[in-house]
Write a protein that holds these residues in place. Structure first.
Motif, PDB file in Angstrom:
ATOM      1  N   PRO A 188       0.812  -1.230   0.000  1.00 14.07           N
ATOM      2  CA  PRO A 188       0.000   0.000   0.000  1.00 14.07           C
ATOM      3  C   PRO A 188       0.835   1.265   0.000  1.00 14.07           C
ATOM      4  CG  PRO A 188      -0.038  -1.069   2.156  1.00 14.07           C
ATOM      5  CD  PRO A 188       0.602  -2.033   1.212  1.00 14.07           C
ATOM      6  N   LEU A 189       2.105   1.144   0.321  1.00 11.65           N
ATOM      7  CA  LEU A 189       2.973   2.323   0.318  1.00 11.65           C
ATOM      8  C   LEU A 189       3.498   2.648  -1.077  1.00 11.65           C
ATOM      9  CD1 LEU A 189       5.068   1.819   3.585  1.00 11.65           C
ATOM     10  CD2 LEU A 189       2.936   3.068   3.271  1.00 11.65           C
ATOM     11  N   ASP A 190       3.304   1.727  -2.032  1.00 15.48           N
ATOM     12  CA  ASP A 190       3.741   1.979  -3.406  1.00 15.48           C
ATOM     13  C   ASP A 190       2.763   2.919  -4.088  1.00 15.48           C
ATOM     14  OD1 ASP A 190       6.056   0.496  -3.315  1.00 15.48           O
ATOM     15  OD2 ASP A 190       5.086  -1.358  -3.926  1.00 15.48           O
ATOM     16  N   ALA A 191       2.799   4.167  -3.696  1.00 12.21           N
ATOM     17  CA  ALA A 191       1.891   5.175  -4.235  1.00 12.21           C
ATOM     18  C   ALA A 191       2.674   6.135  -5.124  1.00 12.21           C
ATOM     19  CB  ALA A 191       1.232   5.935  -3.087  1.00 12.21           C
ATOM     20  N   PRO A 192       1.997   6.839  -6.021  1.00 15.52           N
ATOM     21  CA  PRO A 192       2.673   7.855  -6.837  1.00 15.52           C
ATOM     22  C   PRO A 192       3.331   8.905  -5.948  1.00 15.52           C
ATOM     23  CG  PRO A 192       0.471   7.409  -7.690  1.00 15.52           C
ATOM     24  CD  PRO A 192       0.568   6.709  -6.368  1.00 15.52           C
ATOM     25  N   LEU A 193       4.434   9.448  -6.447  1.00 16.79           N
ATOM     26  CA  LEU A 193       5.181  10.422  -5.653  1.00 16.79           C
ATOM     27  C   LEU A 193       4.331  11.644  -5.322  1.00 16.79           C
ATOM     28  CD1 LEU A 193       7.782  11.376  -4.331  1.00 16.79           C
ATOM     29  CD2 LEU A 193       8.548  12.211  -6.568  1.00 16.79           C
ATOM     30  N   ASP A 194       3.484  12.078  -6.253  1.00 17.31           N
ATOM     31  CA  ASP A 194       2.703  13.277  -5.955  1.00 17.31           C
ATOM     32  C   ASP A 194       1.718  13.048  -4.812  1.00 17.31           C
ATOM     33  OD1 ASP A 194       1.034  11.602  -7.344  1.00 17.31           O
ATOM     34  OD2 ASP A 194       0.411  13.082  -8.837  1.00 17.31           O
ATOM     35  N   ALA A 195       1.266  11.795  -4.621  1.00 20.48           N
ATOM     36  CA  ALA A 195       0.387  11.505  -3.489  1.00 20.48           C
ATOM     37  C   ALA A 195       1.160  11.610  -2.176  1.00 20.48           C
ATOM     38  CB  ALA A 195      -0.215  10.110  -3.644  1.00 20.48           C
ATOM     39  N   TRP A 196       2.360  11.094  -2.166  1.00 20.21           N
ATOM     40  CA  TRP A 196       3.210  11.216  -0.971  1.00 20.21           C
ATOM     41  C   TRP A 196       3.486  12.688  -0.669  1.00 20.21           C
ATOM     42  CZ3 TRP A 196       4.435   7.877   2.675  1.00 20.21           C
ATOM     43  CH2 TRP A 196       4.425   6.502   2.410  1.00 20.21           C
ATOM     44  N   LEU A 197       3.814  13.459  -1.701  1.00 18.89           N
ATOM     45  CA  LEU A 197       4.142  14.869  -1.499  1.00 18.89           C
ATOM     46  C   LEU A 197       2.940  15.641  -0.948  1.00 18.89           C
ATOM     47  CD1 LEU A 197       6.215  15.509  -4.752  1.00 18.89           C
ATOM     48  CD2 LEU A 197       7.085  15.582  -2.412  1.00 18.89           C
ATOM     49  N   LEU A 234       0.478  14.471   0.802  1.00 14.92           N
ATOM     50  CA  LEU A 234       0.195  14.048   2.166  1.00 14.92           C
ATOM     51  C   LEU A 234       1.236  14.566   3.146  1.00 14.92           C
ATOM     52  CD1 LEU A 234      -1.403  12.367   4.194  1.00 14.92           C
ATOM     53  CD2 LEU A 234      -0.121  10.350   3.433  1.00 14.92           C
ATOM     54  N   ALA A 235       2.513  14.412   2.802  1.00 13.94           N
ATOM     55  CA  ALA A 235       3.585  14.754   3.743  1.00 13.94           C
ATOM     56  C   ALA A 235       3.738  16.257   3.943  1.00 13.94           C
ATOM     57  CB  ALA A 235       4.903  14.157   3.267  1.00 13.94           C
ATOM     58  N   LYS A 244      -7.394  17.956  -0.066  1.00 16.13           N
ATOM     59  CA  LYS A 244      -8.367  17.916  -1.154  1.00 16.13           C
ATOM     60  C   LYS A 244      -7.938  18.778  -2.332  1.00 16.13           C
ATOM     61  CE  LYS A 244     -10.992  15.494  -0.808  1.00 16.13           C
ATOM     62  NZ  LYS A 244     -10.802  14.022  -0.939  1.00 16.13           N
ATOM     63  N   GLN A 245      -7.173  19.816  -2.076  1.00 16.27           N
ATOM     64  CA  GLN A 245      -6.685  20.680  -3.158  1.00 16.27           C
ATOM     65  C   GLN A 245      -5.207  21.009  -2.932  1.00 16.27           C
ATOM     66  OE1 GLN A 245      -9.419  24.061  -3.251  1.00 16.27           O
ATOM     67  NE2 GLN A 245     -10.457  23.140  -4.999  1.00 16.27           N
ATOM     68  N   PRO A 246      -4.312  20.059  -3.230  1.00 14.66           N
ATOM     69  CA  PRO A 246      -2.864  20.321  -3.068  1.00 14.66           C
ATOM     70  C   PRO A 246      -2.431  21.493  -3.941  1.00 14.66           C
ATOM     71  CG  PRO A 246      -3.299  17.974  -3.403  1.00 14.66           C
ATOM     72  CD  PRO A 246      -4.586  18.697  -3.695  1.00 14.66           C
ATOM     73  N   ASP A 247      -1.453  22.238  -3.451  1.00 11.88           N
ATOM     74  CA  ASP A 247      -0.931  23.408  -4.175  1.00 11.88           C
ATOM     75  C   ASP A 247      -0.139  22.928  -5.392  1.00 11.88           C
ATOM     76  OD1 ASP A 247       0.425  25.624  -5.111  1.00 11.88           O
ATOM     77  OD2 ASP A 247       0.956  26.372  -3.123  1.00 11.88           O
ATOM     78  N   PRO A 248      -0.630  23.150  -6.612  1.00 11.57           N
ATOM     79  CA  PRO A 248       0.081  22.643  -7.800  1.00 11.57           C
ATOM     80  C   PRO A 248       1.438  23.303  -8.011  1.00 11.57           C
ATOM     81  CG  PRO A 248      -1.733  24.075  -8.447  1.00 11.57           C
ATOM     82  CD  PRO A 248      -1.874  23.861  -6.972  1.00 11.57           C
TER      83      PRO A 248
END
Length: 391
Positions: free
Chosen positions: A7-16, A18-19, A64-68
């Motif tokens: 479950p940790l194998d997520a796209p990098l943008d999802a990690w970014l 969240l973190a 819900k709306q990460p800063d692009p």
């Protein structure tokens, strides 16, 4: 999802996303992933479910709306040569650091990211060390990299910078843990040192803070847990009672790491922190080989190849310590040389003071000090001072 999927194998943008959301630290990231199942599932959760999981409105809004623009800036930084972003799912993520209860979900690395998983020893201490403290730091760093260990520290003034520089000068490798983003260097005076660490293939700069993050006071204590978390043990060479390096040492104890301290003169206020650590259970050490002896069992466990050079060094560390070259005390001393030696303690002392203590002529003292040093009875120290080598 396949049962074998991580479950940790997520796209990098999802990690970014969240973190780097406000109000979400490493422990909250771990709790959210455990609750929802993956970083992607956290981002897909409804605002109501996120709020029910304990997140504040600002954190929910950021998820819900990460800063692009912020995301693009981080990805642009990672596209540079020798720039890396390691998630907890990355095989290069250091396993020792992953074991701590508040492991950072992301690491931003400049330089050789592979070094982070190799056996490290942290060296920390005062930002305003004495000349003797600096020399002790350099000596330990040179010897430890000679054994194959990586020297890790925080790139601060004083002991940290001396440890990094000595590791490189000794032909070894070093890791600098930053309290800023990976594109910033603090203090600025260490910019050249940071460049040598990151750009020569002999080291890495690592941070849990994203590019663009400047020096904030609250981030440096957080940085300390990474210094100890990456390392098998922490060595404090010189520190006052309220030194930040004692925070690193105590964090190391909480993480189950070994803590070592170098004793000093009772008259040196920068030795009191080390003495306090020793009273609290840190191991008193006088040589790098003593550290290697204590770390030998951990090194065997940490190394993937049990027949590696470092493992062999660890296995023979006890023999090396016992066989360490001793001064040639068989050289007989005349009455005046013995008188001079008796005037000297184990703390460095200037020749002028020795002349006063012994009552011997200055010309004789200079010549006798040379003979005593060559025979191993005394050792020279920075500033032209001397101290006894052995009892």
């Amino acid at each position: 999802m396949s049962p074998r999927s991580n479950p940790l194998d997520a796209p990098l943008d999802a990690w970014l996303a969240l973190a780097n959301a406000p109000g979400i630290g490493p422990r909250t990231v771990a709790r959210l992933i455990e609750h929802f199942g993956s970083p992607v599932a956290v981002l897909r959760a409804s605002p109501e479910r996120l709020a029910a999981a304990g997140l504040k409105p600002a954190s929910v809004a950021a998820l819900k709306q990460p800063d692009p623009d912020a995301l693009a800036a981080v990805l642009d930084w990672s596209a540079q040569p020798d720039a890396h972003i390691l998630t907890l799912a990355d095989p290069r993520y250091p396993p020792l650091l992953a074991e701590i209860h508040d492991a950072p979900p992301l690491l931003y690395v400049r330089g050789d990211a592979g070094l982070l998983a190799e056996p490290q020893i942290a060296i920390v201490g005062s930002r305003n060390p004495t000349p003797g403290g600096l020399e002790t730091t350099r000596e330990f760093a040179r010897q430890l990299v000679g054994f194959g260990l990586i020297v890790t520290s925080g790139l601060a003034l004083g002991v940290d910078g001396a440890a990094h520089a000595a590791a490189l000068a000794g032909g070894g490798r070093t890791v600098a843990v930053l309290g800023t983003g990976p594109d910033r260097v603090y203090p600025a005076v260490h910019r050249d040192l940071a460049r040598r660490i990151a750009d020569t293939g002999a080291g890495a700069l690592v941070s849990e803070f994203p590019p663009g993050q400047g020096p904030l006071a609250r981030n440096f204590p957080r940085r300390n847990r990474l210094i100890s978390g990456l390392s098998l043990g922490v060595l404090v060479t010189e520190a006052a009672l309220k030194s930040g390096s004692l925070i690193t040492a105590r964090t190391a104890l909480e993480q189950g790491r070994e803590v070592f301290a170098v004793p000093g003169s009772i008259r040196n206020p920068l030795a009191r922190g080390c003495h306090a650590l020793i009273r609290d259970g840190a191991r008193l050490v006088e040589s790098a080989q003593e550290i290697l002896v204590e770390l030998a069992p951990l090194l065997h466990c940490a190394l993937a190849a049990p027949d590696s050079a470092l493992a062999a060094t660890a296995a023979t560390a006890v023999d090396l310590t016992e066989a360490e070259a001793a001064p040639d005390l068989s050289v007989s001393l005349d009455a005046e040389s013995q008188r001079l030696l008796n005037s000297m303690g184990f703390d460095p002392v200037a020749p002028d003071e020795l002349i006063e203590r012994s009552g011997l002529p200055a010309q004789r003292v200079a010549a006798m000090l040379l003979v005593l040093e060559l025979s191993g009875h005394v050792s020279s120290a920075p500033g032209g001072r001397y101290h006894r080598s052995r009892a």
